[in-house]
Design a protein around this motif. Sequence first.
Motif, PDB file in Angstrom:
ATOM      1  N   GLU A 194       0.837  -1.195   0.000  1.00 51.99           N
ATOM      2  CA  GLU A 194       0.000   0.000   0.000  1.00 51.99           C
ATOM      3  C   GLU A 194       0.878   1.254   0.000  1.00 51.99           C
ATOM      4  OE1 GLU A 194      -3.277   0.015  -0.257  1.00 51.99           O
ATOM      5  OE2 GLU A 194      -3.430  -2.180  -0.165  1.00 51.99           O
ATOM      6  N   ARG A 195       0.358   2.332  -0.556  1.00 57.50           N
ATOM      7  CA  ARG A 195       1.089   3.605  -0.552  1.00 57.50           C
ATOM      8  C   ARG A 195       0.875   4.264   0.813  1.00 57.50           C
ATOM      9  NH1 ARG A 195       3.059   4.985  -5.533  1.00 57.50           N
ATOM     10  NH2 ARG A 195       3.544   7.095  -4.824  1.00 57.50           N
ATOM     11  N   LEU A 196       1.956   4.451   1.553  1.00 58.23           N
ATOM     12  CA  LEU A 196       1.875   4.975   2.913  1.00 58.23           C
ATOM     13  C   LEU A 196       2.547   6.335   3.039  1.00 58.23           C
ATOM     14  CD1 LEU A 196       2.635   1.825   5.093  1.00 58.23           C
ATOM     15  CD2 LEU A 196       0.409   2.734   4.382  1.00 58.23           C
ATOM     16  N   VAL A 197       2.022   7.109   3.981  1.00 58.17           N
ATOM     17  CA  VAL A 197       2.629   8.375   4.401  1.00 58.17           C
ATOM     18  C   VAL A 197       3.131   8.142   5.823  1.00 58.17           C
ATOM     19  CG1 VAL A 197       2.267  10.819   4.850  1.00 58.17           C
ATOM     20  CG2 VAL A 197       0.986   9.680   3.015  1.00 58.17           C
ATOM     21  N   SER A 198       4.356   8.555   6.110  1.00 60.03           N
ATOM     22  CA  SER A 198       4.933   8.294   7.425  1.00 60.03           C
ATOM     23  C   SER A 198       5.524   9.560   8.013  1.00 60.03           C
ATOM     24  CB  SER A 198       6.023   7.225   7.313  1.00 60.03           C
ATOM     25  OG  SER A 198       6.652   7.009   8.569  1.00 60.03           O
ATOM     26  N   LEU A 209       6.497   3.214  15.792  1.00 61.22           N
ATOM     27  CA  LEU A 209       6.081   2.581  14.545  1.00 61.22           C
ATOM     28  C   LEU A 209       7.143   1.606  14.034  1.00 61.22           C
ATOM     29  CD1 LEU A 209       4.557   5.718  12.765  1.00 61.22           C
ATOM     30  CD2 LEU A 209       3.308   3.837  13.841  1.00 61.22           C
ATOM     31  N   ASP A 210       8.417   2.004  14.144  1.00 63.93           N
ATOM     32  CA  ASP A 210       9.498   1.128  13.667  1.00 63.93           C
ATOM     33  C   ASP A 210       9.574  -0.164  14.467  1.00 63.93           C
ATOM     34  OD1 ASP A 210      10.184   2.861  11.686  1.00 63.93           O
ATOM     35  OD2 ASP A 210      11.950   3.686  12.689  1.00 63.93           O
ATOM     36  N   GLN A 211       9.248  -0.093  15.751  1.00 64.56           N
ATOM     37  CA  GLN A 211       9.273  -1.300  16.583  1.00 64.56           C
ATOM     38  C   GLN A 211       8.248  -2.322  16.096  1.00 64.56           C
ATOM     39  OE1 GLN A 211       8.647   0.364  20.499  1.00 64.56           O
ATOM     40  NE2 GLN A 211      10.834   0.682  20.860  1.00 64.56           N
ATOM     41  N   VAL A 212       7.094  -1.837  15.647  1.00 64.97           N
ATOM     42  CA  VAL A 212       6.076  -2.752  15.104  1.00 64.97           C
ATOM     43  C   VAL A 212       6.506  -3.253  13.734  1.00 64.97           C
ATOM     44  CG1 VAL A 212       3.697  -2.942  14.311  1.00 64.97           C
ATOM     45  CG2 VAL A 212       4.208  -1.679  16.394  1.00 64.97           C
ATOM     46  N   MET A 213       6.978  -2.338  12.894  1.00 64.22           N
ATOM     47  CA  MET A 213       7.368  -2.707  11.530  1.00 64.22           C
ATOM     48  C   MET A 213       8.481  -3.752  11.518  1.00 64.22           C
ATOM     49  SD  MET A 213       5.489  -0.812   9.448  1.00 64.22           S
ATOM     50  CE  MET A 213       4.649   0.780   9.285  1.00 64.22           C
ATOM     51  N   ALA A 214       9.375  -3.690  12.520  1.00 59.08           N
ATOM     52  CA  ALA A 214      10.512  -4.615  12.568  1.00 59.08           C
ATOM     53  C   ALA A 214      10.063  -6.069  12.673  1.00 59.08           C
ATOM     54  CB  ALA A 214      11.425  -4.261  13.740  1.00 59.08           C
ATOM     55  N   GLY A 215       8.858  -6.301  13.191  1.00 56.77           N
ATOM     56  CA  GLY A 215       8.358  -7.663  13.351  1.00 56.77           C
ATOM     57  C   GLY A 215       7.602  -8.183  12.151  1.00 56.77           C
ATOM     58  N   PRO A 220       6.240  -2.627   4.901  1.00 57.41           N
ATOM     59  CA  PRO A 220       5.539  -1.610   4.114  1.00 57.41           C
ATOM     60  C   PRO A 220       6.503  -0.484   3.730  1.00 57.41           C
ATOM     61  CG  PRO A 220       4.360  -2.141   6.142  1.00 57.41           C
ATOM     62  CD  PRO A 220       5.726  -2.734   6.262  1.00 57.41           C
ATOM     63  N   MET A 221       6.215   0.195   2.633  1.00 61.32           N
ATOM     64  CA  MET A 221       7.082   1.280   2.173  1.00 61.32           C
ATOM     65  C   MET A 221       6.374   2.614   2.312  1.00 61.32           C
ATOM     66  SD  MET A 221       8.818   1.927  -1.584  1.00 61.32           S
ATOM     67  CE  MET A 221       9.881   0.500  -1.422  1.00 61.32           C
ATOM     68  N   ALA A 222       7.097   3.591   2.864  1.00 62.26           N
ATOM     69  CA  ALA A 222       6.563   4.949   2.979  1.00 62.26           C
ATOM     70  C   ALA A 222       6.983   5.742   1.746  1.00 62.26           C
ATOM     71  CB  ALA A 222       7.085   5.619   4.243  1.00 62.26           C
ATOM     72  N   TRP A 223       6.012   6.247   1.017  1.00 62.87           N
ATOM     73  CA  TRP A 223       6.296   7.024  -0.191  1.00 62.87           C
ATOM     74  C   TRP A 223       6.479   8.503   0.136  1.00 62.87           C
ATOM     75  CZ3 TRP A 223       7.104   4.850  -4.960  1.00 62.87           C
ATOM     76  CH2 TRP A 223       6.803   3.490  -5.067  1.00 62.87           C
ATOM     77  N   TYR A 224       5.950   8.918   1.270  1.00 63.86           N
ATOM     78  CA  TYR A 224       6.082  10.313   1.706  1.00 63.86           C
ATOM     79  C   TYR A 224       6.426  10.330   3.193  1.00 63.86           C
ATOM     80  CZ  TYR A 224       3.391  11.035  -2.596  1.00 63.86           C
ATOM     81  OH  TYR A 224       2.948  11.017  -3.894  1.00 63.86           O
TER      82      TYR A 224
END
Length: 299
Positions: A194-198, A209-215, A220-224
């Motif tokens: 999905e196209r994400l904004v971060s 957020l990074d702690q969750v993403m690490a698992g 997901p990729m942040a486009w903005y």
Amino acid sequence: MKRIKFDLAELQAFVATAEKASFRMAAESLCLSAPALSRRVERLEEALGAKLLERTTRHVQLTAIGQEFLTEARAALAGLEIAVQRVTDQALPHRGSVTVACIPSVANHLLPLALRSFAIEFPEVQVHVIDENASHVLEAVVRGQADFGVSFTGSQEPGLQFEVLTRERYVLAMLRSHSWAGRSEVAWTELAGERLVSVSHQSSNRLLLDQVMAGLSDQPMAWYECNHVTGALALVEAGLGMAAIPQLALPESHPKVCGIPLAEPQLWRTLGLIQKRGRMLSPSAASLKKQLLAVHGIS
């Protein structure tokens, strides 16, 4: 400690001259004659035993020692001003000012509710709001620039007391027209592709957020990226993607954007009132703190 052999007026004269880079302009700002201002700076230099300013016919320039001393002099004057204001506030409890530092989502959606009641009780008290990210809020409280703060960091700081205010869940902000808008939850694993904004690494939210993403097996990729949640929300509103943000940052009445709770795992953050240990709040500051607690039914 070496005895201080200069007075406040001489310190103010030096700071004004350094900032204006001109004796004439500094003298005008302090309502003094240029010779009188120059004598004050000279007395300060004599007391310190160091040259602070290099004088020429055209301009004034700081020496290396002067540049270093200017930083400390500004801090000293600012600290003294805060101390005087604090004493004034305590002597005149229904006048003066209160400074509260808080993250932007609190300033936008939580603080106004408390300020309405506060303004009725203290109509003559000025309120200064430092609405910055969590690290700046913490710094303002530690350095005494704010009477207290509201943030989700600070509970581990030994010199601070952290009083829980509320907990809020992270949601996925999206346009109300999105196909997921009617769902009760969205799993983090579904964000892949999905196209994400971060928010950027300058935001304290990014660490959570990074702690969750690490698992996650598929990242997901942040486009903005934006420095603040408010900026990320604006890009979501423009239809550029979805963003994981704290629930408090997104009002339920937003006309274009809704927030769907994120799950597997759920992500929460705890907002609290942070205050330097041992600091006595003025009556007006204590009242504002009480009003913030009352907003969430805490007495």
